[in-house]
Design a protein around this motif. Structure first.
Motif, PDB file in Angstrom:
ATOM      1  N   THR A 157       2.440   0.270 -15.632  1.00  0.00           N
ATOM      2  CA  THR A 157       1.890   0.114 -14.286  1.00  0.00           C
ATOM      3  C   THR A 157       2.856  -0.649 -13.387  1.00  0.00           C
ATOM      4  O   THR A 157       3.006  -0.323 -12.204  1.00  0.00           O
ATOM      5  N   SER A 158       3.532  -1.651 -13.930  1.00  0.00           N
ATOM      6  CA  SER A 158       4.513  -2.393 -13.137  1.00  0.00           C
ATOM      7  C   SER A 158       5.619  -1.464 -12.649  1.00  0.00           C
ATOM      8  O   SER A 158       6.078  -1.566 -11.506  1.00  0.00           O
ATOM      9  N   TYR A 205       4.283   0.467  -9.766  1.00  0.00           N
ATOM     10  CA  TYR A 205       4.278  -0.357  -8.556  1.00  0.00           C
ATOM     11  C   TYR A 205       5.647  -0.361  -7.887  1.00  0.00           C
ATOM     12  O   TYR A 205       5.765  -0.266  -6.659  1.00  0.00           O
ATOM     13  N   LEU A 215       5.369  -1.056  -3.953  1.00  0.00           N
ATOM     14  CA  LEU A 215       4.348  -2.055  -3.693  1.00  0.00           C
ATOM     15  C   LEU A 215       4.918  -3.446  -3.975  1.00  0.00           C
ATOM     16  O   LEU A 215       4.398  -4.452  -3.477  1.00  0.00           O
ATOM     17  N   TYR A 216       5.916  -3.511  -4.793  1.00  0.00           N
ATOM     18  CA  TYR A 216       6.722  -4.709  -5.024  1.00  0.00           C
ATOM     19  C   TYR A 216       8.187  -4.265  -5.007  1.00  0.00           C
ATOM     20  O   TYR A 216       8.493  -3.082  -5.172  1.00  0.00           O
ATOM     21  N   THR A 219      -4.004   7.143  -8.133  1.00  0.00           N
ATOM     22  CA  THR A 219      -4.197   6.006  -9.021  1.00  0.00           C
ATOM     23  C   THR A 219      -5.390   6.201  -9.942  1.00  0.00           C
ATOM     24  O   THR A 219      -6.262   7.036  -9.716  1.00  0.00           O
TER      25      THR A 219
END
Length: 606
Positions: free
Chosen positions: A405-406, A409, A414-415, A445
């Protein structure tokens, strides 16, 4: 996508709250800067205030002429002129007051609008991490409650200060023109009043901050407990009575703070008001003594002076009240400025490139990527080196906390990575505009979110100009059109809050149709079929193959049956890439992927 905790990082809701950096506190100069765009209108308001104040001090002089000249000398013509002047002053003052109120209210509401839009726009650009550690109710409280409470200050108080200030200045000048001795006597209590006002303002400022914090807690509690999810949780856990008791305690605490805020300094102000009420009587005594002693004071002068004094003291009292209100309201401005001053963690670089989605091939590279969630002690990803070929299907798999998931992202930006870089067709994602990246990379998602609106409005959120035929085509690909057609209202059906009128599989298919409608060259699927039953999933597999043809597809998967035909499977463990290859190759290797396959709970795949 799951929360940051799912990816093994920090940033949960227990994270640190915002704190003001030095120099960010709200002060009067910063508040006044909000009015800068409306300088011309404010100048007109100030001119009207000055004219109104000037008109207000004319009346006592007309009264003096009536008492000292017109009546003793029996001059009827002067009496008529003076009375006519008094009537004209009243009419002019009223007209000026209405016009000034209209202009100042418009300016105030414009400032409120600008402030709400500025806060909302800034929050829209905040990184995901901010929202994972900030309650939604707290955000709503600052936008609506705090800014709403500031409305009286912004729309009325500023002009009241100027109006009272101009009135006080004109009155003091007129009083000095009448008699300087009586003027000094009238102003003897002013320093005490200013000192007392500063004390009251400081006390109210502390109480107002506590009140708004308690109101934010109450708003957050309402938002959480009265949502569909909150109601389900309370009912199924048998916590309804406990929730009511907690709300009662919070509400009682807020009510107590409201009383304290309203009553702060009331005794001080009552003492000052009483003192001001005594001054006209004392002025009659002093003025009468000067009159009888031949000190140059006439009856008309004394009457005119008392009239000016009667208008001065209420304005001074009102000025002090307003000043205390402004001082206490700075706590509200501070809370709002906290959000405006919150640093943006994901921003467009200077000269950022806007990609044309129609020309995007879709090759993605992760070059020695490291990532640690803000506030976390350990990294979620370490030295990820990976190529996702254009037009191919790449799957990311691994156990919970492996970094899947990271990675998602970071791909959706998102990051931003803590180290290394991610490129799309050779462009660093940080050098692309966020808008063009969002148009190039569609995300479905695991946690689908639907607006409380019709199905058609939810779909058009992705593409407002989409035709009805395009909606139908997207829903047919997502295998949801037949179900929508069977509903009484069809595409006009309101989905309900967060889509609770639909099953999990139906919501995921609607979310998939919404993304398909955008027609992005890169598709990121984070467990996009996790809520589908086996039969529906198999029915969708052909549709997903059709929509994936010619696109770069990245699947984040727990159910391994969904990625059997992926061109490349990447296995993550503890934030590192440990294996990569096709389904058959990895299964034959007997490594980490083979262990995942052995633990797959889908009976059809055993």
């Amino acid at each position: 996508m799951g929360g940051p905790g799912t990816g093994g990082g920090g940033g949960g809701r227990g994270g640190p709250e915002l704190r003001l950096a030095p120099g960010q506190k709200a002060d009067v100069r910063r508040v006044l800067s909000l009015f800068r765009p409306y300088r011309r209108t404010l100048l007109a308001v100030l001119a009207l205030i000055a004219l109104g104040a000037a008109a207000g001090v004319v009346s006592p002089f007309l009264v003096r002429e009536i008492v000292d000249v017109a009546l003793p000398d029996r001059r009827e013509d002067l009496l008529l002129y003076a009375v006519g002047g008094l009537i004209a002053v009243t009419i002019v003052s009223s007209a000026l007051g209405v016009t000034q109120a209209m202009l100042s209210t418009r300016v105030g509401q414009s400032v409120m609008h600008d402030l709400r839009v500025a806060v909302y726009g800034h929050l829209q650009r905040m990184g995901l991490g901010f929202f994972t550690r900030t309650r939604t109710g707290e955000i709503q409280s600052r936008i609506f409650s705090d800014i709403g409470s500031m409305q009286a200050v912004v729309t009325n108080v500023m002009t009241q200060i100027v109006s009272s200030g101009a009135g006080i200045l004109m009155a003091v000048v007129a009083m000095l023109a009448l008699d300087w001795r009586l003027t000094l006597f009238s102003l003897i209590a002013l320093p005490f009043a200013v000192w007392m006002n500063r004390r009251v303002g400081s006390r109210r400022r502390v109480i107002v901050k506590q009140r708004q914090e308690k109101a934010a807690d109450l708003s957050a509690g309402i938002q959480e407990s009265l949502s569909v999810s909150g109601i389900l949780l309370g009912l199924t856990m048998g916590r309804t009575r406990a929730l009511v008791d907690a709300f009662t305690a919070d509400s009682r605490g807020l009510a107590d703070l409201e009383v304290r805020s309203e009553m702060a300094g009331r005794w001080h102000m009552a003492v000052f008001t009483t003192l001001m009420a005594l001054f006209p009587a004392l002025t009659y005594l002093l003025g009468g003594h000067l009159l009888l002693a031949g000190g140059g004071v006439t009856i008309g002068t004394l009457v005119a002076f008392i009239a000016l004094q009667s208008s001065l003291f209420p304005q001074v009292n009102g000025m002090l009240r307003v000043a205390a209100q402004v001082n206490s309201s700075l706590a509200l401005f501070t809370r709002v400025f906290e959000y405006l001053d919150a640093p943006l963690t994901v921003v467009d670089a200077p000269g950022a490139v806007a990609l044309d989605p129609a020309r995007v091939r879709g090759e993605i590279r992760l070059e020695h990527v490291d990532f640690t969630y803000p506030g976390a002690d350990s990294p979620s990803l370490h030295d990820i080196d990976l190529t996702i070929p254009a037009g191919r299907h790449t799957a990311l798999v691994g156990t919970t906390g492996s970094g899947k998931t990271s990675t998602g992202y970071l791909l959706a930006r998102l990051y931003d990575p803590s180290g290394g870089r991610i490129t799309l067709d050779g462009h660093d994602l940080r050098e692309l505009t966020r808008e063009s990246l969002a148009a190039s990379l569609g995300v479905v998602t695991q946690e689908t979110y639907l607006l409380h609106a019709s199905i058609a409005e939810n779909l058009r959120f992705a593409r407002p100009g989409a035709s009805d035929a395009e909606l139908v085509a997207a829903c047919e690909i997502a295998q949801i059109h037949e179900h929508i057609s069977s509903l009484p209202d069809g595409y006009a059906t309101v989905v309900g809050e967060r889509g609770y009128r639909f099953s999990g599989g139906e919501k995921q298919r609607l979310a998939l149709a919404r993304t398909i409608l955008r027609d992005p060259p890169v598709l990121l699927l984070d467990e996009a079929t996790s809520a589908l039953d086996t039969a529906t999933e198999r029915a969708m597999s052909g549709a997903l193959d059709a929509v994936s043809r010619g696109r770069t597809v990245i699947s984040i998967a727990h159910r391994l049956s969904t990625i059997r035909d992926a061109d490349q499977i990447v296995v993550l463990s503890h934030g590192r890439v440990v294996e990569r290859g096709t389904y058959a190759e990895l299964l034959a290797a007997g490594g980490a992927f083979a262990e995942l396959a052995a633990r797959d709970t889908d009976p059809a795949e055993r």
